[in-house]
Write a protein that holds these residues in place. Structure first.
Motif, mmCIF file in Angstrom:
data_model
loop_
_atom_site.group_PDB
_atom_site.id
_atom_site.type_symbol
_atom_site.label_atom_id
_atom_site.label_comp_id
_atom_site.label_asym_id
_atom_site.label_seq_id
_atom_site.Cartn_x
_atom_site.Cartn_y
_atom_site.Cartn_z
ATOM 1 N N LEU A 49 1.092 26.975 25.555
ATOM 2 C CA LEU A 49 0.824 26.000 24.514
ATOM 3 C C LEU A 49 2.104 25.322 24.030
ATOM 4 N N GLU A 50 3.173 26.070 23.905
ATOM 5 C CA GLU A 50 4.440 25.487 23.437
ATOM 6 C C GLU A 50 4.922 24.385 24.382
ATOM 7 N N GLU A 51 4.758 24.579 25.662
ATOM 8 C CA GLU A 51 5.138 23.560 26.641
ATOM 9 C C GLU A 51 4.306 22.279 26.447
ATOM 10 N N TYR A 56 -7.404 15.418 22.233
ATOM 11 C CA TYR A 56 -8.571 16.284 22.341
ATOM 12 C C TYR A 56 -8.138 17.666 22.792
ATOM 13 N N LEU A 57 -8.660 18.679 22.123
ATOM 14 C CA LEU A 57 -8.336 20.070 22.452
ATOM 15 C C LEU A 57 -9.632 20.850 22.614
ATOM 16 N N TRP A 58 -9.729 21.547 23.720
ATOM 17 C CA TRP A 58 -10.846 22.450 23.933
ATOM 18 C C TRP A 58 -10.314 23.864 23.836
ATOM 19 N N SER A 59 -10.625 24.508 22.740
ATOM 20 C CA SER A 59 -10.202 25.892 22.513
ATOM 21 C C SER A 59 -11.066 26.460 21.390
ATOM 22 N N ARG A 60 -11.518 27.675 21.586
ATOM 23 C CA ARG A 60 -12.282 28.352 20.528
ATOM 24 C C ARG A 60 -11.372 29.129 19.590
ATOM 25 N N ASP A 61 -10.122 29.240 19.950
ATOM 26 C CA ASP A 61 -9.145 29.994 19.161
ATOM 27 C C ASP A 61 -8.714 29.160 17.949
ATOM 28 N N VAL A 119 -4.993 28.499 17.548
ATOM 29 C CA VAL A 119 -4.517 27.458 18.465
ATOM 30 C C VAL A 119 -4.887 26.081 17.901
ATOM 31 N N GLN A 120 -6.096 25.937 17.409
ATOM 32 C CA GLN A 120 -6.524 24.664 16.825
ATOM 33 C C GLN A 120 -5.620 24.273 15.656
ATOM 34 N N ARG A 158 -2.610 25.267 15.020
ATOM 35 C CA ARG A 158 -1.246 25.017 15.509
ATOM 36 C C ARG A 158 -1.127 23.622 16.111
ATOM 37 N N VAL A 159 -2.099 23.211 16.908
ATOM 38 C CA VAL A 159 -2.061 21.888 17.530
ATOM 39 C C VAL A 159 -2.175 20.799 16.455
ATOM 40 N N VAL A 160 -3.073 20.979 15.514
ATOM 41 C CA VAL A 160 -3.227 19.996 14.435
ATOM 42 C C VAL A 160 -1.928 19.884 13.630
ATOM 43 N N ALA A 161 -1.319 21.012 13.318
ATOM 44 C CA ALA A 161 -0.098 21.015 12.501
ATOM 45 C C ALA A 161 1.112 20.451 13.246
ATOM 46 N N ARG A 162 1.207 20.688 14.535
ATOM 47 C CA ARG A 162 2.410 20.330 15.299
ATOM 48 C C ARG A 162 2.379 18.957 15.948
ATOM 49 N N THR A 163 1.246 18.269 15.925
ATOM 50 C CA THR A 163 1.160 16.996 16.626
ATOM 51 C C THR A 163 0.868 15.855 15.654
ATOM 52 N N SER A 164 1.114 14.653 16.125
ATOM 53 C CA SER A 164 0.770 13.451 15.381
ATOM 54 C C SER A 164 0.013 12.533 16.334
ATOM 55 N N SER A 165 -1.162 12.116 15.909
ATOM 56 C CA SER A 165 -1.979 11.226 16.727
ATOM 57 C C SER A 165 -2.913 10.463 15.807
#
Length: 121
Positions: free
Chosen positions: A7-9, A24-29, A32-33, A35-42
């Motif tokens: 995920l970090e990569e 778009y992220l497909w993950s039930r974790d 992880v959800q 982390r992706v929301v917090a670390r990205t901008s879109s």
């Protein structure tokens, strides 16, 4: 669509490029959800779905930086595509009008009085 093991990569790869219009992220974790929301901008993020956020008229849809600016849909779209403009008009009881032209004999006496009161002459 890109499958990943690290995920970090993936987050570093997203950070290195232009900000996406949608991510778009497909993950039930849930971790992880978050982390992706917090670390990205879109412009928007879809979790375990694709393009449905565009169909929700109460959600703003738009990009950031190179993927676009502003938001479309509903009230957010109205604000994006409208220009709010302030209009201020001096009313008859506004004190500053006493200092503005035209200068009547009363205004000139008032200005002299204020000047003496404040030590201006």
């Amino acid at each position: 669509m890109i499958a990943y093991d690290d995920l970090e990569e993936v987050l570093q790869r997203i950070d290195a490029g232009a900000k996406p219009l949608a991510l778009y992220l497909w993950s039930r974790d849930r971790a992880v959800q978050r982390r992706v929301v917090a670390r990205t901008s879109s412009g928007s993020i879809g979790l375990n779905l694709c393009m449905q956020q565009y169909t929700q008229l109460h959600l703003p849809f738009g990009g950031v930086n190179h993927s676009g600016s502003g938001s479309a849909h509903g009230q957010a779209g109205f604000r994006t595509f409208s220009h709010e403009r302030s209009v201020l008009a001096a009313g008859p009881l506004l004190a500053v009008r006493l200092l503005l032209p035209p200068y009547s004999p009363f205004k000139l006496r008032l200005a002299q009085w204020v000047s003496r009161l404040t030590g201006g002459g």
